[in-house]
Design a protein around this motif. Structure first.
Motif, PDB file in Angstrom:
ATOM      1  N   ALA A   1      34.894  22.342  19.706  1.00 14.51           N
ATOM      2  CA  ALA A   1      35.170  22.452  18.146  1.00 14.51           C
ATOM      3  C   ALA A   1      35.649  23.704  17.588  1.00 14.51           C
ATOM      4  CB  ALA A   1      33.925  22.089  17.005  1.00 14.51           C
ATOM      5  N   TYR A   2      34.746  24.863  18.262  1.00 14.04           N
ATOM      6  CA  TYR A   2      35.669  26.325  18.030  1.00 14.04           C
ATOM      7  C   TYR A   2      37.090  26.355  18.320  1.00 14.04           C
ATOM      8  CZ  TYR A   2      36.640  30.980  19.101  1.00 14.04           C
ATOM      9  OH  TYR A   2      37.112  32.781  18.165  1.00 14.04           O
ATOM     10  N   HIS A   3      36.997  25.861  19.403  1.00 12.25           N
ATOM     11  CA  HIS A   3      38.912  26.183  20.031  1.00 12.25           C
ATOM     12  C   HIS A   3      39.627  25.008  18.430  1.00 12.25           C
ATOM     13  CE1 HIS A   3      42.598  27.198  22.228  1.00 12.25           C
ATOM     14  NE2 HIS A   3      42.621  25.352  22.204  1.00 12.25           N
ATOM     15  N   GLU A   4      39.442  23.737  17.909  1.00 10.30           N
ATOM     16  CA  GLU A   4      39.969  23.345  17.427  1.00 10.30           C
ATOM     17  C   GLU A   4      39.500  23.949  15.295  1.00 10.30           C
ATOM     18  OE1 GLU A   4      37.844  19.377  17.799  1.00 10.30           O
ATOM     19  OE2 GLU A   4      40.174  18.697  19.394  1.00 10.30           O
ATOM     20  N   LYS A   5      39.635  25.198  15.499  1.00  9.36           N
ATOM     21  CA  LYS A   5      39.417  25.240  14.671  1.00  9.36           C
ATOM     22  C   LYS A   5      38.188  25.205  13.385  1.00  9.36           C
ATOM     23  CE  LYS A   5      42.596  28.894  14.538  1.00  9.36           C
ATOM     24  NZ  LYS A   5      43.840  28.461  15.847  1.00  9.36           N
ATOM     25  N   LYS A   6      36.835  24.023  14.258  1.00  7.15           N
ATOM     26  CA  LYS A   6      36.061  23.500  12.664  1.00  7.15           C
ATOM     27  C   LYS A   6      35.122  24.488  13.234  1.00  7.15           C
ATOM     28  CE  LYS A   6      37.786  18.943  13.496  1.00  7.15           C
ATOM     29  NZ  LYS A   6      37.583  18.472  14.863  1.00  7.15           N
ATOM     30  N   TYR A   7      35.113  25.343  12.215  1.00  6.16           N
ATOM     31  CA  TYR A   7      34.158  26.775  13.080  1.00  6.16           C
ATOM     32  C   TYR A   7      32.853  26.140  12.372  1.00  6.16           C
ATOM     33  CZ  TYR A   7      37.746  28.942  13.881  1.00  6.16           C
ATOM     34  OH  TYR A   7      39.357  29.543  14.547  1.00  6.16           O
ATOM     35  N   ASP A   8      32.695  25.356  11.179  1.00  9.26           N
ATOM     36  CA  ASP A   8      31.635  24.690  11.031  1.00  9.26           C
ATOM     37  C   ASP A   8      30.731  23.974  11.633  1.00  9.26           C
ATOM     38  OD1 ASP A   8      31.289  26.456   8.211  1.00  9.26           O
ATOM     39  OD2 ASP A   8      32.530  24.651   7.562  1.00  9.26           O
ATOM     40  N   ASN A   9      31.205  23.227  12.601  1.00  6.43           N
ATOM     41  CA  ASN A   9      30.816  22.197  13.255  1.00  6.43           C
ATOM     42  C   ASN A   9      30.502  22.754  14.544  1.00  6.43           C
ATOM     43  OD1 ASN A   9      31.467  19.547  12.178  1.00  6.43           O
ATOM     44  ND2 ASN A   9      32.798  19.589  13.201  1.00  6.43           N
ATOM     45  N   ALA A  10      31.059  23.952  14.603  1.00  7.05           N
ATOM     46  CA  ALA A  10      30.615  24.713  16.296  1.00  7.05           C
ATOM     47  C   ALA A  10      29.430  25.526  15.823  1.00  7.05           C
ATOM     48  CB  ALA A  10      31.542  25.779  16.140  1.00  7.05           C
ATOM     49  N   ILE A  11      29.425  26.192  15.068  1.00  3.95           N
ATOM     50  CA  ILE A  11      28.143  27.222  14.135  1.00  3.95           C
ATOM     51  C   ILE A  11      26.985  25.916  14.199  1.00  3.95           C
ATOM     52  CG2 ILE A  11      26.871  27.620  12.373  1.00  3.95           C
ATOM     53  CD1 ILE A  11      29.620  29.536  11.508  1.00  3.95           C
ATOM     54  N   GLU A  12      27.147  24.560  13.780  1.00  4.16           N
ATOM     55  CA  GLU A  12      26.072  23.733  13.736  1.00  4.16           C
ATOM     56  C   GLU A  12      25.577  23.424  14.835  1.00  4.16           C
ATOM     57  OE1 GLU A  12      23.540  20.987  11.276  1.00  4.16           O
ATOM     58  OE2 GLU A  12      25.006  22.479  10.444  1.00  4.16           O
ATOM     59  N   LEU A  13      26.632  23.160  16.139  1.00  2.00           N
ATOM     60  CA  LEU A  13      25.710  22.807  17.290  1.00  2.00           C
ATOM     61  C   LEU A  13      25.414  24.437  17.969  1.00  2.00           C
ATOM     62  CD1 LEU A  13      29.075  21.149  18.355  1.00  2.00           C
ATOM     63  CD2 LEU A  13      26.556  20.091  18.404  1.00  2.00           C
ATOM     64  N   LEU A  14      25.580  25.275  17.841  1.00  2.23           N
ATOM     65  CA  LEU A  14      25.319  26.947  18.396  1.00  2.23           C
ATOM     66  C   LEU A  14      24.290  27.202  18.178  1.00  2.23           C
ATOM     67  CD1 LEU A  14      29.011  28.162  18.972  1.00  2.23           C
ATOM     68  CD2 LEU A  14      27.623  27.451  20.486  1.00  2.23           C
ATOM     69  N   GLN A  15      24.066  27.074  16.963  1.00  2.00           N
ATOM     70  CA  GLN A  15      22.978  27.908  16.454  1.00  2.00           C
ATOM     71  C   GLN A  15      21.457  27.464  16.867  1.00  2.00           C
ATOM     72  OE1 GLN A  15      22.675  27.656  12.687  1.00  2.00           O
ATOM     73  NE2 GLN A  15      23.014  25.175  12.185  1.00  2.00           N
ATOM     74  N   HIS A  16      21.798  26.440  17.833  1.00  2.00           N
ATOM     75  CA  HIS A  16      20.209  25.494  18.404  1.00  2.00           C
ATOM     76  C   HIS A  16      20.238  26.258  19.963  1.00  2.00           C
ATOM     77  CE1 HIS A  16      19.597  23.846  14.523  1.00  2.00           C
ATOM     78  NE2 HIS A  16      20.930  22.717  15.217  1.00  2.00           N
ATOM     79  N   GLN A  17      21.406  27.375  20.349  1.00  2.00           N
ATOM     80  CA  GLN A  17      20.667  27.536  22.265  1.00  2.00           C
ATOM     81  C   GLN A  17      20.302  28.801  22.287  1.00  2.00           C
ATOM     82  OE1 GLN A  17      23.944  25.773  24.846  1.00  2.00           O
ATOM     83  NE2 GLN A  17      23.534  23.864  23.339  1.00  2.00           N
ATOM     84  N   ASN A  18      19.450  29.016  21.571  1.00  3.63           N
ATOM     85  CA  ASN A  18      18.904  30.308  21.562  1.00  3.63           C
ATOM     86  C   ASN A  18      19.296  31.385  22.884  1.00  3.63           C
ATOM     87  OD1 ASN A  18      18.423  30.467  19.200  1.00  3.63           O
ATOM     88  ND2 ASN A  18      16.725  29.295  19.611  1.00  3.63           N
ATOM     89  N   ASN A  19      19.295  30.768  24.155  1.00  4.51           N
ATOM     90  CA  ASN A  19      18.800  31.551  25.449  1.00  4.51           C
ATOM     91  C   ASN A  19      20.281  32.027  25.938  1.00  4.51           C
ATOM     92  OD1 ASN A  19      15.607  31.714  24.854  1.00  4.51           O
ATOM     93  ND2 ASN A  19      15.783  29.767  25.556  1.00  4.51           N
ATOM     94  N   ASN A  20      21.673  31.286  25.547  1.00  2.00           N
ATOM     95  CA  ASN A  20      22.803  31.510  25.810  1.00  2.00           C
ATOM     96  C   ASN A  20      23.478  32.156  25.638  1.00  2.00           C
ATOM     97  OD1 ASN A  20      25.202  30.533  27.345  1.00  2.00           O
ATOM     98  ND2 ASN A  20      24.650  28.686  27.660  1.00  2.00           N
ATOM     99  N   ILE A  21      23.817  32.991  25.721  1.00  6.87           N
ATOM    100  CA  ILE A  21      24.532  34.106  25.861  1.00  6.87           C
ATOM    101  C   ILE A  21      25.869  33.624  24.736  1.00  6.87           C
ATOM    102  CG2 ILE A  21      25.368  36.495  26.507  1.00  6.87           C
ATOM    103  CD1 ILE A  21      22.886  36.942  25.990  1.00  6.87           C
ATOM    104  N   LEU A  22      26.263  32.895  25.565  1.00  2.00           N
ATOM    105  CA  LEU A  22      28.283  32.344  25.664  1.00  2.00           C
ATOM    106  C   LEU A  22      28.136  31.782  24.335  1.00  2.00           C
ATOM    107  CD1 LEU A  22      30.781  31.823  26.875  1.00  2.00           C
ATOM    108  CD2 LEU A  22      29.945  29.999  27.549  1.00  2.00           C
ATOM    109  N   ALA A  23      27.545  30.871  24.432  1.00  2.00           N
ATOM    110  CA  ALA A  23      26.758  29.798  23.090  1.00  2.00           C
ATOM    111  C   ALA A  23      26.751  30.754  21.943  1.00  2.00           C
ATOM    112  CB  ALA A  23      25.805  29.226  22.951  1.00  2.00           C
TER     113      ALA A  23
END
Lengths: 248, 189
Positions: free
Chosen positions: A148-170
């Motif tokens: 999603a990030y790559h496709e510039k769908k940043y809101d989607n990316a945020i939605e999916l990433l904000q719960h990945q608390n322990n992953n630095i890459l996320a």
């Protein structure tokens, strides 16, 4: 070519010559092939300047080429990294980090110049995939989020990433997505937490993007302190930080 | 990925439609890349030729000159790329055994090559135009858009329309000089 002749040629091309002057110029034109060539050149240059549609189309084609090429590259990397041999091994993680760093470095080397410090130095980071081939819901989420990030769908990316608390890459891509969508406070918070975590491969990047967040939100003091730290370090952003420092 | 008819493709190019342009890229670029890369070119050459060919087609569409008789868009694009690449190789005077085969079906080759030649020339002019100072570019653009000198002076913050005129000639002179100094310019005389 003297200025007077240039003036005449331009006036001729603009239909600005009055009857007498026009006649004289046309007569001269008939006898002087050099002048004729010159007039033709001037006229073609004018046409080229006004040919904005083709230039625009060329830029669009260029952008499509780059976008689709990157996608292919990303797809290829996912494929390689999804092979079972790499699964969850430490070696894979290291390799991935090297690829990411390489790509980050490479994409930064191509910074386009445009106006303003932020746009001059900020470049969206390409999310090139480096997800371990796990099948846990978290892994799948991460993969989707990076796509999603790559496709510039940043809101989607945020939605999916904000719960990945322990992953630095996320976290890193979450910060970038916030930055892209102008949620500067959240971006700052996220980059800070990466820096505080210390033992990870994204500290340099996080520091750099955090400094850009400060620049963008006009917190000059904070930006300055951080940029000075970056320019004193061996960060790959050292030179850029120095350049910005000269401007603020 | 949806399919498009020839008419839709041409209309899409005319409108710079991103979906259509992406479709064309995905469907036809690989062949063109292969053509160029296997005939003494590299990836950048392939990309240039591809873009050049599409812009030639674009210009023909704008002039209402396009005729696709009994051939698909892909074949048409491919044959134009082939023609243009051949011309480029000829210019570079590279020895090669790459000749157009009988399958080059573009009927108005001469016209296409003329369009190509002009585009190359324009590319050079545009490159030098872009490297002018910003105010120079603006003054030249405004005067080509037939904005009155008085208005130009106002927009640019010049003291008088007389100065705007002077600036316009200075900028044009600079541009023409730069173009003439470019070694590539000789190819076009």
């Amino acid at each position: 070519m003297d200025t007077r002749t240039i003036k005449l040629i331009e006036e001729y091309l603009n239909d600005e010559l009055e009857s007498e002057a026009l006649k004289a110029f046309q007569a001269e034109l008939n006898e002087n092939p050099e002048l004729m060539k010159e007039v033709k050149l001037h006229s073609e240059i004018n046409q080229a300047i006004m040919d904005k549609d083709s230039q625009k189309l060329r830029n669009e084609l260029q952008a499509i080429h780059q976008e689709l090429k990157r996608k292919q590259l990303a797809a290829r990397i996912i494929k390689v990294l999804s092979k079972p041999v790499y699964a969850s091994s430490l070696a894979a993680t290291v390799l991935i980090a090297i690829i990411v760093a390489g790509i980050l470095f490479f994409s930064d080397a191509n910074t386009n110049s445009s106006e303003g410090i932020f746009s001059n130095y900020y470049q969206a980071d390409d999310a090139i995939m480096m997800v371990r081939s796990g099948t846990s819901p978290e892994d799948i989420n991460l993969k989707e989020a990076l796509l999603a990030y790559h496709e510039k769908k940043y809101d989607n990316a945020i939605e999916l990433l904000q719960h990945q608390n322990n992953n630095i890459l996320a976290k890193y891509y979450l910060g970038l997505s916030y930055l892209e969508t102008d949620k500067l406070e959240k971006a700052i918070e996220t980059f800070q937490s990466i820096i505080e975590h210390k033992n990870n491969l994204f500290v340099e990047q996080a520091e750099w993007y955090l400094s850009l967040c400060y620049v963008k939100s006009a917190r000059e003091e904070k930006a300055k302190i951080l940029l000075e730290k970056i320019s004193d370090s061996k960060s790959i952003y050292k030179e850029k930080a120095e350049k910005i420092l000269k401007k603020i | 990925m949806r399919e498009y008819s020839v008419e839709e493709l041409l209309e899409g190019i005319r409108q710079h439609n991103t979906d259509v342009l992406k479709f064309i890229y995905r469907s036809y670029y690989p062949q063109i890349q292969h053509l160029v890369v296997t005939n003494s070119g590299n990836d950048d050459d392939a990309q240039d030729i591809y873009q050049d060919a599409l812009i030639v087609i674009y210009k023909k569409i704008l002039k209402n000159e396009i005729q696709l008789v009994d051939c698909s868009f892909g074949t048409y694009l491919y044959s134009i790329c082939k023609l243009l690449w051949l011309k480029q190789l000829e210019k570079k005077k590279q020895n090669n055994d790459f000749y157009p085969e009988d399958d080059v079906i573009v009927d108005d080759n001469e016209e296409l090559l003329q369009e190509f030649e002009q585009m190359e020339k324009f590319k050079l002019f545009q490159k030098h135009f872009r490297s002018l100072r910003k105010d120079c570019r603006k003054v030249l653009e405004l005067s080509l858009e037939k904005v009155p000198l008085k208005k130009i002076a106002e927009i640019m913050g010049y003291k008088s329309d007389k100065y705007a005129k002077k600036r316009k000639y200075q900028c044009k002179e600079k541009l023409v000089d730069n173009i003439k100094k470019d070694p590539k310019f000789k190819e076009f005389i």
